[in-house]
Design a protein around this motif. Structure first.
Motif, PDB file in Angstrom:
ATOM      1  N   TRP A 268      33.214  44.517  41.536  1.00  0.00           N
ATOM      2  CA  TRP A 268      31.868  44.276  40.294  1.00  0.00           C
ATOM      3  C   TRP A 268      32.829  42.807  39.661  1.00  0.00           C
ATOM      4  O   TRP A 268      31.669  42.496  38.781  1.00  0.00           O
ATOM      5  CB  TRP A 268      31.117  45.375  39.907  1.00  0.00           C
ATOM      6  N   ASP A 269      33.678  43.005  39.667  1.00  0.00           N
ATOM      7  CA  ASP A 269      34.344  42.368  38.597  1.00  0.00           C
ATOM      8  C   ASP A 269      34.557  40.813  38.990  1.00  0.00           C
ATOM      9  O   ASP A 269      35.219  40.413  38.622  1.00  0.00           O
ATOM     10  CB  ASP A 269      35.593  42.942  38.206  1.00  0.00           C
ATOM     11  N   GLY A 270      34.013  40.592  40.456  1.00  0.00           N
ATOM     12  CA  GLY A 270      34.684  39.757  40.811  1.00  0.00           C
ATOM     13  C   GLY A 270      35.596  39.141  41.376  1.00  0.00           C
ATOM     14  O   GLY A 270      36.243  37.717  41.703  1.00  0.00           O
ATOM     15  N   THR A 271      35.964  40.319  41.879  1.00  0.00           N
ATOM     16  CA  THR A 271      37.661  39.883  42.227  1.00  0.00           C
ATOM     17  C   THR A 271      38.240  41.094  43.764  1.00  0.00           C
ATOM     18  O   THR A 271      37.071  42.617  43.532  1.00  0.00           O
ATOM     19  CB  THR A 271      38.979  40.440  41.620  1.00  0.00           C
ATOM     20  N   ALA A 272      38.807  40.633  43.717  1.00  0.00           N
ATOM     21  CA  ALA A 272      39.205  41.341  45.478  1.00  0.00           C
ATOM     22  C   ALA A 272      41.061  40.948  44.976  1.00  0.00           C
ATOM     23  O   ALA A 272      41.781  40.688  44.144  1.00  0.00           O
ATOM     24  CB  ALA A 272      39.508  40.913  46.375  1.00  0.00           C
ATOM     25  N   ARG A 273      41.582  43.198  45.320  1.00  0.00           N
ATOM     26  CA  ARG A 273      43.291  43.020  44.929  1.00  0.00           C
ATOM     27  C   ARG A 273      43.346  43.671  45.782  1.00  0.00           C
ATOM     28  O   ARG A 273      42.789  43.990  46.943  1.00  0.00           O
ATOM     29  CB  ARG A 273      43.142  44.066  43.924  1.00  0.00           C
ATOM     30  N   ILE A 274      44.871  43.074  46.725  1.00  0.00           N
ATOM     31  CA  ILE A 274      46.529  43.927  47.542  1.00  0.00           C
ATOM     32  C   ILE A 274      47.427  44.533  46.937  1.00  0.00           C
ATOM     33  O   ILE A 274      47.622  44.172  46.444  1.00  0.00           O
ATOM     34  CB  ILE A 274      46.713  42.371  48.219  1.00  0.00           C
TER      35      ILE A 274
END
Length: 804
Positions: free
Chosen positions: A82-88
């Motif tokens: 929901w924070d507007g990011t994607a993480r790898i």
């Protein structure tokens, strides 16, 4: 897990790109939680192995990203939030390799196969969009290329497609067999997309009438086996299955086109199911040959397994039980609250212990064995009973979940053609179901805004609630369903009943006093008598030697038409408060005001500051296109106040008090003044902090009110809130409660400001909570609040609940 689990992913679902088991793939499953933390759980013992931290809000999507087939490497994990990011994430070291920023709110993720035999990997992300006026825009599908570098990954945006759905994108997946990306949306459609650039190739539409919001999707079966299908779970309690064996549109293919499977509640998730006993699992990871079945997770707390394999179909008793649960749920929707639900309501005889938050707020109580609705009166500080809460007939045959066949009913003594349920998280856990009423022809956004104001919900849910109303309310009374054909998943798919259609609101818990909604004003003296005194003082200063004989070009005397005609006109407009909706204020009148504030200095400008305090509350004066004007005025006021120095701000009264009151009122006046104050946030907090040690109680109350209104505006504009501003408000409140000089009302306003900042979503709120806990401010607040009455203690208690 301390909160709801919002995503889950298993390592057993993945093999390498060449079809063989991945190198040393750990036996784990991974969860995403509403607290923003990813947890890695042992697949055999179910013990927590480690946590992955970095997201600042709920983690709602997880997927694997495969390495090239010629690389003996482990897959990567990708998470969306929901924070507007994607993480790898690198699962060999469990560290974050990269962050994909810039998404429009909630992010869904899907791993893509490598494009070639290079080291590069690929991932697709989808965003929910942002509210712009009366519509949700910006929902986008992005294709990223990920290139490994030393201890990091270079992320490049390869393609982006935006706004081709008519609502927020809720889920995304990739299917190897069809080599396509699939997305579902609140608009009730599934779009089949190019894996190269994300553009739409085909659209899978609901078979008839207005479509429900689709929350989750998956692709099952195989083209070779003539069993390819797209499955989506819907908020209205249906699972929709499009057969795409012969073509991607699912219109005339395979075994009958589209199948609708009703459930006894909202279907939150659908997941392709791999039979662990299936021996044909040597296919590529993305192939669905072994994924002919699927699982559904329903709001009634059940996971259900659906199959095309006749040998696996459940016994008749299980099918009958499922059918009965669907029918029972539909029947229940036409009744009033159950005895169990009524028993959980607060007793009417004890209503004095429950304080309302705003005029007209509605609260349910238990009176005997009935549920009643009561409305809060601010004047009498009491609850007024408005009637019994009962169910009504829908008047349609399609069931509660069908658009156009919603229930009519009465809320708060008013009849509505459509009464829709919305669920809200409670601070103590559990859910409270509220109702929103809508009449055909009304503006859904106006209805949604009134609902938000009434129940003091997060302003960010405006578009979501309005979208929900439009999805749930139809004009034609369409009964959803149709011929499903083929071998049904459970044999129950031909029934045309529907689930509960309840809209679940992912909100912060509801508190009685937090966060602050709206603004406290300093609006005394806006009448002919009060304005007359202000104008008299202005004219006295204007005729003084200091102003009239000034050689400094900044200290300019007002011309006769300014001091008499323009100020009289401004005063008359401000005094006629019942005409604010239609009266206007000229630029010439405003320029007269700004001239005095900019040029007269601390000893003579205070009546002009007082006049500005009143003027900024006029909607025309503070309209959006006058932001630049109010930036000039507020900067002038801040220059004057800060120019007193720390000692002067502590001893002087007029300029600090009136500057603070002008700043506090600016947030309420209009978009122009509010945005001007927002842009000057750092200077405003600097000046406010300088005025904290004031020896005057009126200044102290004004200081606390600036903090209160600033925090309220930050919460209403949460997508733009800053962590530094939140922490600075925390510091100022700490100074206020620690100095021991502030009166009870000022203490309460300061505490509410702090609590509001703690409830900011995302990084700002998390940082404020971290700092508050780190400095043990909570325990200090409890001690101070105990000396300032019941309201201070109640707010302090809610702050403690937030921090815990």
């Amino acid at each position: 897990h301390p909160h709801q689990i919002t995503a889950i992913l298993s390592s057993s679902s993945i093999t390498s790109a060449n079809g063989k088991s991945s190198l040393a793939m750990p036996k784990v499953y991974i969860t995403g939680c509403k607290d923003g933390i990813i947890r890695v759980m042992d697949g055999l013992t179910h013990e927590l192995q480690r946590t992955l931290e970095g997201h600042s809000n709920a983690v709602t999507s997880l997927a694997w990203i495969l390495p090239p087939s010629n690389a003996d490497q482990l897959p990567w994990l990708v998470s969306g939030s929901w924070d507007g990011t994607a993480r790898i994430w690198d699962i060999s070291t469990w560290t974050c390799l990269a962050t994909l920023p810039g998404h429009e709110n909630t992010v869904s993720v899907a791993g893509l196969p490598p494009k070639d035999e290079t080291k590069r990997r690929r991932v697709a992300t989808a965003s929910a969009g942002v509210a712009q006026g009366n519509v949700i825009r910006g929902h986008s599908v992005r294709i990223w290329t990920l290139t490994p570098e030393s201890n990091s990954v270079r992320c490049e945006l390869a393609a982006q497609t935006s706004d081709d759905h008519a609502g927020p994108i809720r889920d995304i997946c990739y299917d190897f067999d069809t080599d396509a990306i699939y997305t579902c949306s609140n608009d009730g459609t599934v779009k089949v997309r190019s894996v190269e650039d994300g553009t739409c190739l085909e659209t899978l539409a609901f078979p008839t009438g207005e479509a429900p919001m689709l929350l989750s999707l998956g692709v099952v079966g195989s083209l070779a086996g003539n069993s390819k299908a797209v499955v989506a779970g819907a908020e209205d309690g249906n699972v929709i299955v499009w057969d795409i064996s012969n073509n991607r549109s699912g219109s005339n293919g395979g075994n009958g086109g589209v199948q609708i499977i009703p459930h006894p509640g909202c279907v939150w998730s659908v997941t392709p199911f791999v039979d662990p006993n299936n021996n044909n699992n040597n296919d590529n990871h993305y192939s669905s040959n072994a994924h002919t079945d699927f699982l559904t997770t329903c709001h009634d707390g059940h996971i259900r397994h659906f199959t095309r394999n006749n040998s696996l179909i459940a016994p008749p008793s299980v099918l009958a039980s499922f059918q009965q649960s669907v029918e029972a749920h539909r029947t229940q929707q036409h009744k009033g609250p159950t005895a169990e639900e009524i028993a959980k309501l607060p007793q009417w005889e004890m209503n004095a212990l429950t304080q309302g938050r705003s005029e007209g707020q509605v609260q349910l109580f238990r009176k005997g064995d009935k549920a009643i609705a009561a409305q809060w009166s601010m004047d009498s500080r009491t609850w007024i009973e408005v009637g019994e809460v009962t169910g009504t007939n829908s008047g349609g045959s399609g069931g509660r979940g069908a658009p156009g066949t919603t229930q009519s009913g009465t809320i708060n003594g008013k009849f509505y053609q459509h009464v829709l349920p919305i669920e809200i998280d409670l601070p103590s856990g559990g859910l409270q179901t509220l109702q929103i009423g809508y009449n055909t022809g009304e503006n859904p956004f106006v209805v949604a805004q009134n609902f938000i104001d009434e129940h003091m919900l997060n302003q960010g849910y405006l578009g979501q609630i309005a979208d929900y109303i439009r999805q749930r309310v139809g004009e034609t009374g369409v009964v959803l369903g149709g011929d499903v054909g083929g071998a049904g998943a459970t044999g129950a798919a031909t029934n045309n009943s529907f689930g509960n259609g309840v809209m679940p609101m992912e909100t912060t818990p509801i508190y009685n006093h937090l966060p602050m909604k709206g603004y406290k004003l300093f609006d005394s003296g806006i009448d002919k008598k009060g304005l007359g005194k202000v104008l008299q003082k202005i004219r006295e200063f204007n005729d003084s030697d200091v102003i009239s004989n000034a050689t400094d070009s900044r200290q300019r005397q007002l011309k006769p038409n300014e001091s008499i005609d323009l100020l009289n006109s401004l005063s008359n407009t401000l005094a006629t408060t019942n005409r604010y909706h239609s009266s206007t204020i000229s630029n010439a009148e405003l320029n007269t005001l700004s001239k005095m504030i900019a040029a007269w200095g601390a000893s003579h400008s205070f009546p002009a500051l007082d006049l500005a305090r009143m003027t900024v509350l006029h909607p025309d004066a503070a309209r959006e296109d006058r932001r630049g004007y109010w930036e000039e005025v507020l900067n002038g006021a801040l220059d004057t106040c800060l120019g007193l120095g720390s000692e002067g701000m502590g001893k002087e009264v007029a300029v600090p008090m009136l500057t603070m009151r002008l700043l506090a009122n600016s947030y309420k006046g209009g978009i122009g003044s509010a945005e001007a104050a927002w842009g000057l946030m750092d200077r405003i907090l600097e000046c406010t902090e300088g005025c904290v040690p004031s020896g005057n109680k009126n200044v102290r109350l004004s200081v606390a009110t600036v903090l209160l209104n600033t925090s309220s505006y930050m919460h209403a504009s949460s997508t733009r809130s800053s962590s530094s501003a939140a922490v600075r408000i925390l510091d100022i409140v700490g100074n206020i409660v620690g100095c021991g000089a502030y009166e009870s009302e000022a203490i309460v306003r300061s505490l509410v400001a702090l609590g509001t900042v703690l409830l900011l979503p995302g990084e700002s709120g998390m940082e404020a909570k971290r700092v508050t806990n780190e400095r043990s401010i909570g325990s200090m607040l409890e001690r101070v609040a105990s000396m300032h009455g019941d309201m201070a203690k109640a707010v302090s208690s809610e702050i403690s609940s937030i921090l815990s």
